[in-house]
Design a protein around this motif. Structure first.
Motif, mmCIF file in Angstrom:
data_model
loop_
_atom_site.group_PDB
_atom_site.id
_atom_site.type_symbol
_atom_site.label_atom_id
_atom_site.label_comp_id
_atom_site.label_asym_id
_atom_site.label_seq_id
_atom_site.Cartn_x
_atom_site.Cartn_y
_atom_site.Cartn_z
ATOM 1 N N THR A 1 -0.062 2.093 18.315
ATOM 2 C CA THR A 1 0.161 0.764 18.870
ATOM 3 C C THR A 1 0.498 0.864 20.361
ATOM 4 O O THR A 1 0.844 1.932 20.863
ATOM 5 C CB THR A 1 1.312 0.050 18.143
ATOM 6 N N TYR B 1 6.155 -0.151 23.935
ATOM 7 C CA TYR B 1 6.954 -1.214 24.550
ATOM 8 C C TYR B 1 8.356 -0.681 24.832
ATOM 9 O O TYR B 1 8.812 0.296 24.219
ATOM 10 C CB TYR B 1 7.021 -2.452 23.648
ATOM 11 N N GLY C 1 3.463 -10.788 21.865
ATOM 12 C CA GLY C 1 3.587 -9.389 21.513
ATOM 13 C C GLY C 1 5.048 -8.991 21.505
ATOM 14 O O GLY C 1 5.934 -9.811 21.281
ATOM 15 N N ARG D 1 4.121 -10.063 27.215
ATOM 16 C CA ARG D 1 3.098 -9.350 26.441
ATOM 17 C C ARG D 1 2.497 -10.283 25.395
ATOM 18 O O ARG D 1 3.208 -11.016 24.697
ATOM 19 C CB ARG D 1 3.691 -8.117 25.768
ATOM 20 N N SER E 1 -0.737 -10.741 22.280
ATOM 21 C CA SER E 1 -1.780 -10.169 21.418
ATOM 22 C C SER E 1 -2.958 -11.140 21.382
ATOM 23 O O SER E 1 -2.764 -12.361 21.368
ATOM 24 C CB SER E 1 -1.239 -9.925 20.009
ATOM 25 N N CYS F 1 -4.076 -5.905 23.297
ATOM 26 C CA CYS F 1 -2.734 -6.163 23.797
ATOM 27 C C CYS F 1 -2.811 -6.346 25.305
ATOM 28 O O CYS F 1 -3.307 -5.479 26.026
ATOM 29 C CB CYS F 1 -1.814 -5.003 23.438
#
Length: 440
Positions: A9, A12, A314, A325, A327, A337
């Motif tokens: 992924t 972050y 996100g 952020r 998605s 992303c």
């Protein structure tokens, strides 16, 4: 195959220190995820926080829900279900040593950290409904946990969360058409829950915090929802102190349009993101503000590569930021992303999901509206392999899908599972039939 099993992924950061970058990865041949982080701003060696494969070994069922580092990033709390009945235990472990420090048993899946010594969680009743909010101090026996809230109305389902700045614990409870929220200031010596506005049948609302105020998305006297503002010091448990969000000229920013419906609002120090729909399509608006100010200085709409798409929030954990952020995907765009800079109004790709053997240029999307039996226009999206002529191929087999109930929508998102069918010449079609809230 269009499935990539070994994947990761987008990383972050948990806070403005940006010391550790967190991510989850999967490995081909393994059934469960691996949760990890890298120090040195994401450039250091990998540190595995939780390998679900090791924990699941020998078990008939294993499901991990929340995986949350503590505010200091020295501890990890994760909840899991080993029986399949969606009753969870939560484990607290020392990240450096992996040693288990504490365990909370038979709870709902969601947990929220206060400070490094405090965890909030929900207990469930006999109907498996979350109904009690409890506070646990690490190291204390369960008998010492403190009951903070109990939802006695069986139609209401409560849940907990925390604001981006980690200042307020929020408890939201509601039915399909009525809601009520409470907040708790975790910076106070003895934090207590405060009611935002008492429940009123048919009135739905949700709120987020910025700069001493709550921004409240609600449908009181506005079917498609509006945004109101209330100073936390002025809250009295009713809607009386709520005031409309206005611009510099004193004009309402949201509400009153039959073509625009709102669904949520997320707040940061100098801006907000308001999510909703316009003409049935998902939309997002950036509301610029000044630190400490309530009024909207400017509003602009998020612009994506394709108008018909599916997008949302996100992992956003930093309050004082210029970047949010998001998605994103469409019927031909794999999940992507983005980081959106609100000042530069610029999207930057952080990660696009890799789909083996997929070539986006070979596929096309066509949107139209078809008249229903009563004259209503129903939005329809088609996706297919490109041919020699523009538009959907004529006389081709078609796979038609539509769902309309419970206010749910079928937005144009990517599905690798449909590609083998589309590659064989089938046109996939999604009809946005009524029953959702596509048009408010």
């Amino acid at each position: 195959s269009y499935i990539k099993e070994t994947d990761i992924t987008a990383p972050y950061f948990l806070n403005a220190r940006k010391e550790y970058a967190y991510y989850t990865r999967t490995v081909e041949g393994l059934s469960y995820a691996i949760h990890a982080r890298r120090g040195e701003g994401g450039l250091g060696p990998e540190e595995i926080l939780l390998d679900e494969n090791e924990r699941a070994e020998g078990k008939k069922h294993f499901d991990v829900a929340d995986v949350d580092p503590s505010p200091s990033e020295k501890l990890l709390c994760w909840s899991f279900d080993e029986n399949g009945d969606e009753t969870y235990d939560a484990v607290v472990q020392d990240i450096a040593t992996g040693k288990e420090l504490d365990r909370i048993t038979r709870i709902d899946s969601g947990i929220v950290w206060g400070d490094d010594q405090t965890i909030f969680y929900m207990k469930m009743d006999e109907a498996h409904r979350p109904f009690q909010l409890w506070r646990h101090t690490l190291g204390d026996a369960a008998e010492k946990d403190v009951l903070l809230y109990e939802e006695k109305d069986e139609e209401f389902w409560p849940g907990i969360d925390i604001t981006v700045d980690h200042r307020y614990l929020t408890l939201a409870t509601g039915t399909s058409d009525t809601s009520e929220e409470w907040i708790m200031d975790l910076t106070e010596p003895e934090p207590k829950l405060r009611l935002v506005a008492e429940r009123d049948e048919g009135v739905e609302y949700s709120c987020d915090y910025r700069e001493g105020h709550l921004y409240v998305l609600n449908n009181a006297d506005e079917r498609n929802f509006k945004v109101d503002v209330v100073k936390i010091d002025d809250m009295d448990g009713t809607r009386k102190p709520w005031k409309p969000l206005v611009n510099k000229s004193g004009e309402k920013v949201f509400g009153g349009s039959p073509d625009v419906s709102l669904s949520s609002v997320s707040c940061y120090r100098t801006f907000m993101v308001v999510y909703g729909r316009q003409d049935g399509l998902q939309r997002g608006w950036i509301v610029d503000t000044l630190p400490g100010a309530v009024e909207a200085m400017d509003v602009h709409q998020l612009e994506f590569p394709e108008e018909a798409c599916d997008f949302g929030e996100g992992a956003n954990c930093i309050y004082d930021t210029d970047v949010v952020r998001l998605s994103y995907s469409s019927m031909i765009q794999p999940p992507t992303c983005y980081d959106y800079n609100v000042k530069e109004r610029k999207l930057t790709v952080v990660k696009e999901k890799e789909v083996p053997h997929y070539d986006k240029s070979k596929y096309e999307v066509y949107r139209t509206k078809i008249k229903s039996h009563d004259g209503a226009m129903v939005p329809v999206q088609f996706v297919y392999r490109k041919g020699n002529e523009p538009g959907p191929p004529k006389n081709a087999p078609m796979h038609l899908y539509g769902y309309g109930s419970y206010g749910m929508n079928e937005d144009p998102s990517f599905s690798s599972g449909l590609l083998p069918m589309i590659d064989r010449g089938v046109v996939h079609c999604v009809a946005n039939i009524r029953g959702g809230v596509r048009d408010g």
